[in-house]
Design a protein around this motif. Sequence first.
Motif, PDB file in Angstrom:
ATOM      1  N   ASN A 167      14.124   4.956   1.724  1.00  0.00           N
ATOM      2  CA  ASN A 167      13.250   4.594   0.602  1.00  0.00           C
ATOM      3  C   ASN A 167      11.865   4.347   1.182  1.00  0.00           C
ATOM      4  O   ASN A 167      11.661   3.388   1.925  1.00  0.00           O
ATOM      5  CB  ASN A 167      13.780   3.357  -0.118  1.00  0.00           C
ATOM      6  N   ILE A 168      10.922   5.185   0.827  1.00  0.00           N
ATOM      7  CA  ILE A 168       9.651   5.288   1.548  1.00  0.00           C
ATOM      8  C   ILE A 168       8.505   4.785   0.693  1.00  0.00           C
ATOM      9  O   ILE A 168       8.480   4.991  -0.529  1.00  0.00           O
ATOM     10  CB  ILE A 168       9.396   6.756   1.955  1.00  0.00           C
ATOM     11  N   ALA A 169       7.558   4.128   1.340  1.00  0.00           N
ATOM     12  CA  ALA A 169       6.281   3.755   0.725  1.00  0.00           C
ATOM     13  C   ALA A 169       5.170   4.300   1.615  1.00  0.00           C
ATOM     14  O   ALA A 169       5.095   3.953   2.803  1.00  0.00           O
ATOM     15  CB  ALA A 169       6.158   2.242   0.576  1.00  0.00           C
ATOM     16  N   ILE A 170       4.321   5.142   1.046  1.00  0.00           N
ATOM     17  CA  ILE A 170       3.176   5.702   1.770  1.00  0.00           C
ATOM     18  C   ILE A 170       1.923   5.010   1.261  1.00  0.00           C
ATOM     19  O   ILE A 170       1.623   5.059   0.060  1.00  0.00           O
ATOM     20  CB  ILE A 170       3.079   7.221   1.566  1.00  0.00           C
ATOM     21  N   TYR A 171       1.193   4.355   2.152  1.00  0.00           N
ATOM     22  CA  TYR A 171       0.041   3.551   1.759  1.00  0.00           C
ATOM     23  C   TYR A 171      -1.197   4.441   1.677  1.00  0.00           C
ATOM     24  O   TYR A 171      -1.722   4.907   2.690  1.00  0.00           O
ATOM     25  CB  TYR A 171      -0.169   2.409   2.753  1.00  0.00           C
TER      26      TYR A 171
END
Length: 415
Positions: A280-284
């Motif tokens: 589960n990825i979060a790209i800032y």
Amino acid sequence: MTRKKTITYIVITLVVLALAWWFFIHKKEEPVKLETEKAEIGYISESVTATGKIQPVDTVQVGTQVSGTIARIYTDFNATVKKGQLLAELDKLLLQAAVDQIKANLTQSESNLTYQAGNFNRQKQLFETGSISRADYEIAQNTFNAAKANVNSVKAQLRSAQRNLSFTEIYSPIDGVVLNKNVNIGQTVAASFSTPTLFTLAKDITKMQVQANVDEADIGNIREGLRASFTVDAFLEDEFSGTVREIRLRPSVSSNVVTYTTLIDAQNDDKKLKPGMTANIAIYTKEVDSALLIPARAIKFHPDSSLSKQYTLVPDTSMSRKGKKGMGAGAGRPGGKTRGKSSGSDGDRASVWVLQGEKLVQKKIRTGLNDNTKIEVLEGLSATDIVVTGSTAPAGKKTQQGQASSPFMPQRRGR
């Protein structure tokens, strides 16, 4: 006297009832309580979320170029192998027999070449003395050249057969780890149309990559070099970090949803990440350190009539004037939000109410990043300001902020 006593009793009864009502039944009106928070300096970011799979950065599929039966296997799943290490062997019997046969043909061809060379030399001497015709000489020369070509042809066949024989030994092309083993001893592999895969090797499992599927609505904000973080179900308490390395231009369409494959490099020194895990990825996309932050609820608050009894309301008159000139819907009312010329650089326009002693002062602010919990304030506030985020009404009453509203009812427009 009786009438006077009756009146006296009635008056005393009324006084007692009034005192009882005042002290035991009557409740003083409680003041409206404000919910406030102080502006603070902190970190804020905007991010894009996605899901993906973890896989090694470099994988090599090891196959065979010749058909045969697996005779021996020298490795297994998860084994660490070195470049040039023998992994498996095929049965060599048929290929070895082909090599032996071609060697015999080569011996015969070389013997024939020796004979034809001697014959050609004799015919040449006879031709020089005029004992034979030119035709006989050319026949001898042609036979000699054919014998030489035949030797070269058989040598080429021998090299090809020996090469095929060497293919029965399967060596590792890299240093790595065996991820998959597709064959067992005694199994027959056929390499007629395509090379069958015997082993899958990962070059370095301390360096992994996440193959994220980013929605087309968010891909415009993604670029190489952005920071990313992700979690896996196996280690929910751990957060892993990575960097966007590549955005592949080939889209993927599933159920009319278009996504783009985005590769994220991640370190795996402790080897917790394993191939195939779901991430589960979060790209800032944007990050700001040491930003002035206020709660997102602050820009939605506006006081009602109940607060005017306790506080002096000081609205921002400049906002009302600009609202009449067409700043947009909500510019003239407290808490209204108006978009500036460009989002991000110029920011968005909004207003908040600041508590100053017994006064509620409306201030116009310019906002930046918004993560739906905190809002970055670019100008209009200081770190010492106390902003109002809501109000709590006395028991049995409701303030305008506490009223429940139906999403199906039309909203009243502000003045």
